[in-house]
Design a protein around this motif. Sequence first.
Motif, PDB file in Angstrom:
ATOM      1  N   LYS A 133       0.835  -1.203   0.000  1.00  0.00           N
ATOM      2  CA  LYS A 133       0.000   0.000   0.000  1.00  0.00           C
ATOM      3  C   LYS A 133       0.872   1.257   0.000  1.00  0.00           C
ATOM      4  CE  LYS A 133      -3.930   2.146   2.202  1.00  0.00           C
ATOM      5  NZ  LYS A 133      -5.068   1.954   3.079  1.00  0.00           N
ATOM      6  N   ASN A 142       0.765   4.299  -2.683  1.00  0.00           N
ATOM      7  CA  ASN A 142       0.523   5.669  -2.226  1.00  0.00           C
ATOM      8  C   ASN A 142       1.688   6.593  -2.562  1.00  0.00           C
ATOM      9  OD1 ASN A 142      -1.979   4.987  -1.222  1.00  0.00           O
ATOM     10  ND2 ASN A 142      -1.258   4.682   0.853  1.00  0.00           N
ATOM     11  N   LYS A 200      -3.638   6.082 -10.458  1.00  0.00           N
ATOM     12  CA  LYS A 200      -4.558   5.147  -9.797  1.00  0.00           C
ATOM     13  C   LYS A 200      -4.951   4.011 -10.727  1.00  0.00           C
ATOM     14  CE  LYS A 200      -6.357   8.049  -6.196  1.00  0.00           C
ATOM     15  NZ  LYS A 200      -7.513   8.578  -5.496  1.00  0.00           N
ATOM     16  N   LEU A 257      -5.707  -0.139  -1.648  1.00  0.00           N
ATOM     17  CA  LEU A 257      -5.863   1.242  -2.092  1.00  0.00           C
ATOM     18  C   LEU A 257      -6.710   2.085  -1.141  1.00  0.00           C
ATOM     19  CD1 LEU A 257      -6.392   0.658  -5.914  1.00  0.00           C
ATOM     20  CD2 LEU A 257      -4.327   1.443  -4.752  1.00  0.00           C
TER      21      LEU A 257
END
Length: 172
Positions: A62, A66, A111, A133
């Motif tokens: 993650k 990010n 994304k 996400l």
Amino acid sequence: MDRHDGFREFVLARQQALMRNAYLLTGDAHLAEDLLQSVLIKVVGQWSKLSKGGNPEAYTRKALVNQYISWKRRPRPESPSADLPEHGTSHDGAALDRIVLRQALAKLTPKQRAVVVLRFWEDLTEAQTAEVLGCAVGTVKSQVHHALARLRMVAPELAHLLSDSEIEEVIR
């Protein structure tokens, strides 16, 4: 006992997979190394908490996504292109498909690219991708739909490869 016990073992065991994820996100080996290094610095700071009851693998994955998205939001100075001019050399079809797909992946939003990497490279379920996400499953579904549509638009020569089940084979 050191508060970083197990971190070295985690990195050694997962380094290749994490680097592969970073590369698929960035599309550049050097940027992937920078991305992974910056994320591992964050992970080591949280290691005592992660090693006691957290999930270091999920946290690191993650954090990669990010950090990548965060980097894409920042304006960057122009850099020289690594793309070579086209030559009349022949490639086997699969190699050419991989090259075209990687160039097309670079045209996705951060994304969308993250969703494609997590769903089709990491082979995560929609629910697992949503968890990584931090979004709803419906968001993952729509992002995959839009990403595949965009890939079909920017690389129509790959349309035959861009069904949900076939994209994984091309990326590898």
